[in-house]
Motif scaffolding. Structure first.
Motif, PDB file in Angstrom:
ATOM      1  N   ASP A 284      -1.011  -1.725  -2.188  1.00 56.55           N
ATOM      2  CA  ASP A 284      -0.898  -1.817  -3.642  1.00 56.55           C
ATOM      3  C   ASP A 284      -1.891  -2.856  -4.157  1.00 56.55           C
ATOM      4  OD1 ASP A 284      -0.064  -2.368  -6.331  1.00 56.55           O
ATOM      5  OD2 ASP A 284       1.903  -1.527  -5.862  1.00 56.55           O
ATOM      6  N   PRO A 285      -2.820  -2.475  -5.044  1.00 60.68           N
ATOM      7  CA  PRO A 285      -3.826  -3.440  -5.525  1.00 60.68           C
ATOM      8  C   PRO A 285      -3.249  -4.557  -6.380  1.00 60.68           C
ATOM      9  CG  PRO A 285      -3.984  -1.367  -6.736  1.00 60.68           C
ATOM     10  CD  PRO A 285      -3.030  -1.130  -5.601  1.00 60.68           C
ATOM     11  N   ARG A 286      -1.987  -4.459  -6.782  1.00 64.32           N
ATOM     12  CA  ARG A 286      -1.379  -5.506  -7.597  1.00 64.32           C
ATOM     13  C   ARG A 286      -0.930  -6.708  -6.771  1.00 64.32           C
ATOM     14  NH1 ARG A 286       2.656  -1.334 -10.554  1.00 64.32           N
ATOM     15  NH2 ARG A 286       2.732  -0.710  -8.346  1.00 64.32           N
ATOM     16  N   GLY A 287      -0.860  -6.527  -5.450  1.00 62.05           N
ATOM     17  CA  GLY A 287      -0.419  -7.629  -4.605  1.00 62.05           C
ATOM     18  C   GLY A 287       0.342  -7.114  -3.397  1.00 62.05           C
ATOM     19  N   ARG A 288       1.065  -8.009  -2.747  1.00 65.89           N
ATOM     20  CA  ARG A 288       1.820  -7.664  -1.530  1.00 65.89           C
ATOM     21  C   ARG A 288       3.099  -6.952  -1.932  1.00 65.89           C
ATOM     22  NH1 ARG A 288       2.985  -5.901   2.758  1.00 65.89           N
ATOM     23  NH2 ARG A 288       3.441  -7.050   4.683  1.00 65.89           N
ATOM     24  N   VAL A 289       3.143  -5.641  -1.681  1.00 62.86           N
ATOM     25  CA  VAL A 289       4.277  -4.817  -2.095  1.00 62.86           C
ATOM     26  C   VAL A 289       4.755  -3.972  -0.919  1.00 62.86           C
ATOM     27  CG1 VAL A 289       5.108  -3.034  -3.669  1.00 62.86           C
ATOM     28  CG2 VAL A 289       3.425  -4.712  -4.465  1.00 62.86           C
ATOM     29  N   VAL A 290       6.035  -4.052  -0.627  1.00 65.62           N
ATOM     30  CA  VAL A 290       6.676  -3.221   0.393  1.00 65.62           C
ATOM     31  C   VAL A 290       7.502  -2.151  -0.318  1.00 65.62           C
ATOM     32  CG1 VAL A 290       8.369  -3.181   2.267  1.00 65.62           C
ATOM     33  CG2 VAL A 290       6.768  -5.104   2.055  1.00 65.62           C
ATOM     34  N   SER A 291       7.406  -0.914   0.158  1.00 63.38           N
ATOM     35  CA  SER A 291       8.143   0.174  -0.483  1.00 63.38           C
ATOM     36  C   SER A 291       9.094   0.851   0.499  1.00 63.38           C
ATOM     37  CB  SER A 291       7.184   1.224  -1.047  1.00 63.38           C
ATOM     38  OG  SER A 291       7.906   2.237  -1.722  1.00 63.38           O
ATOM     39  N   VAL A 292      10.316   1.086   0.049  1.00 59.26           N
ATOM     40  CA  VAL A 292      11.293   1.879   0.800  1.00 59.26           C
ATOM     41  C   VAL A 292      11.262   3.285   0.223  1.00 59.26           C
ATOM     42  CG1 VAL A 292      13.698   2.149   1.460  1.00 59.26           C
ATOM     43  CG2 VAL A 292      12.720  -0.145   1.215  1.00 59.26           C
ATOM     44  N   ALA A 293      10.859   4.249   1.038  1.00 60.39           N
ATOM     45  CA  ALA A 293      10.730   5.633   0.578  1.00 60.39           C
ATOM     46  C   ALA A 293      12.030   6.400   0.808  1.00 60.39           C
ATOM     47  CB  ALA A 293       9.578   6.320   1.289  1.00 60.39           C
ATOM     48  N   TYR A 294      12.307   7.299  -0.117  1.00 60.41           N
ATOM     49  CA  TYR A 294      13.485   8.159  -0.052  1.00 60.41           C
ATOM     50  C   TYR A 294      13.049   9.624  -0.096  1.00 60.41           C
ATOM     51  CZ  TYR A 294      16.724   4.276  -0.834  1.00 60.41           C
ATOM     52  OH  TYR A 294      17.457   3.126  -0.696  1.00 60.41           O
ATOM     53  N   MET A 295      13.964  10.494   0.321  1.00 58.39           N
ATOM     54  CA  MET A 295      13.697  11.931   0.304  1.00 58.39           C
ATOM     55  C   MET A 295      14.908  12.654  -0.270  1.00 58.39           C
ATOM     56  SD  MET A 295      12.563  14.393   3.502  1.00 58.39           S
ATOM     57  CE  MET A 295      14.196  14.504   4.247  1.00 58.39           C
ATOM     58  N   ALA A 296      14.638  13.716  -1.029  1.00 60.44           N
ATOM     59  CA  ALA A 296      15.707  14.533  -1.597  1.00 60.44           C
ATOM     60  C   ALA A 296      15.286  15.997  -1.593  1.00 60.44           C
ATOM     61  CB  ALA A 296      16.040  14.080  -3.019  1.00 60.44           C
ATOM     62  N   LEU A 297      16.248  16.896  -1.441  1.00 60.87           N
ATOM     63  CA  LEU A 297      16.021  18.328  -1.521  1.00 60.87           C
ATOM     64  C   LEU A 297      16.868  18.869  -2.668  1.00 60.87           C
ATOM     65  CD1 LEU A 297      15.419  17.533   1.531  1.00 60.87           C
ATOM     66  CD2 LEU A 297      15.805  19.942   2.048  1.00 60.87           C
ATOM     67  N   VAL A 298      16.253  19.674  -3.540  1.00 58.13           N
ATOM     68  CA  VAL A 298      16.956  20.154  -4.727  1.00 58.13           C
ATOM     69  C   VAL A 298      16.690  21.639  -4.938  1.00 58.13           C
ATOM     70  CG1 VAL A 298      16.798  17.889  -5.826  1.00 58.13           C
ATOM     71  CG2 VAL A 298      15.053  19.616  -6.307  1.00 58.13           C
ATOM     72  N   ARG A 299      17.573  22.258  -5.691  1.00 63.76           N
ATOM     73  CA  ARG A 299      17.325  23.620  -6.171  1.00 63.76           C
ATOM     74  C   ARG A 299      16.380  23.502  -7.359  1.00 63.76           C
ATOM     75  NH1 ARG A 299      22.745  23.239  -4.704  1.00 63.76           N
ATOM     76  NH2 ARG A 299      23.299  24.689  -3.019  1.00 63.76           N
ATOM     77  N   GLN A 300      15.156  23.918  -7.163  1.00 61.80           N
ATOM     78  CA  GLN A 300      14.115  23.642  -8.147  1.00 61.80           C
ATOM     79  C   GLN A 300      14.435  24.222  -9.519  1.00 61.80           C
ATOM     80  OE1 GLN A 300      10.108  24.069  -6.664  1.00 61.80           O
ATOM     81  NE2 GLN A 300       9.279  24.458  -8.709  1.00 61.80           N
ATOM     82  N   GLU A 301      15.088  25.385  -9.533  1.00 60.17           N
ATOM     83  CA  GLU A 301      15.396  25.995 -10.832  1.00 60.17           C
ATOM     84  C   GLU A 301      16.406  25.175 -11.623  1.00 60.17           C
ATOM     85  OE1 GLU A 301      18.054  28.044  -7.739  1.00 60.17           O
ATOM     86  OE2 GLU A 301      16.000  27.290  -7.897  1.00 60.17           O
TER      87      GLU A 301
END
Length: 229
Positions: free
Chosen positions: A86-103
């Motif tokens: 991240d160019p704004r500084g020291r950033v750690v990210s916790v990623a999540y995942m989801a599955l949905v009915r797109q309609e």
């Protein structure tokens, strides 16, 4: 009295990879950034975690604020902590995942998102930050997990013909599946409920409809059942 740390601390963010399915492709929900860095580029929905906020709550809040989508089941994917991600500084990210009915999920951009839309995972725009890496890991996870857990049903309507279920696996796994063997295996698992309903308004012969019986699946798990495609 608050404790004061003598060492610098990184910022913490959450990112949410949301998958949906159409007739021919697995899709991912992206937002177009309205502010720097990476202004006007597409990215995974997400943002900074508040000091008094749990990670899961932050992920759901950011998803709702940027896309208008709420009440999704999400699960943690991985923690990304590259020093220069991240160019704004020291950033750690916790990623999540989801599955949905797109309609059922029509995104509406809000907050600091200029737009929100679905993109096929095989045809993505250039993504900001390290979101290409995050998305690749999420894609690999779903392709693996769909073979040993019934997560694919989260992408389908609640009632579906077996043809659509087979197409779902062919799209996610990117390979053809033998029709006869697939149907035999799925029905022998005894987790699908056959309905007294057929497809409506189709040009071909109407197929019988089924639905996933989650209660029966949970019961079979207790008996030592293993879901496997």
């Amino acid at each position: 009295m608050p404790y004061t740390y003598k060492h610098p601390r990184p910022s913490l963010t959450v990112d949410c990879v949301v998958f949906g399915l159409t007739g021919s492709s697995l899709n991912v929900l992206l937002i177009q950034r309205a502010n720097p860095p990476f202004k006007d580029q597409w990215a995974i929905p997400g943002g900074f975690v508040d000091m008094d906020e749990a990670l899961d709550d932050a992920a759901r809040r950011e998803l709702q604020e940027e896309t208008g989508i709420k009440n999704l089941f999400i699960e943690q994917l991985y923690t990304f902590g590259g020093v220069n991600r991240d160019p704004r500084g020291r950033v750690v990210s916790v990623a999540y995942m989801a599955l949905v009915r797109q309609e059922d999920c029509q995104p509406k951009h809000a907050d600091d998102a200029a737009d929100a839309d679905w993109f096929p995972v095989g045809s993505l725009p250039k993504l900001g930050f390290d979101h290409q890496e995050i998305l690749k890991m999420a894609h690999d996870r779903i392709r693996s997990k769909v073979q040993y857990q019934p997560i694919g049903f989260e992408l389908l309507p609640r009632k579906f013909p077996l043809r659509d279920l087979q197409r779902l696996y062919e799209i996610i796994l990117n390979r053809e599946i033998d029709k006869r063997n697939f149907r035999k295996k799925m029905l022998n698992m005894d987790v699908l409920e056959e309905l007294d309903e057929f497809e409506q308004n189709v040009s071909h012969r109407a197929a019988r409809m089924y639905r996933f019986n989650r209660r029966k699946y949970q019961q079979r798990l207790k008996e030592g059942f293993h879901f496997e495609i």
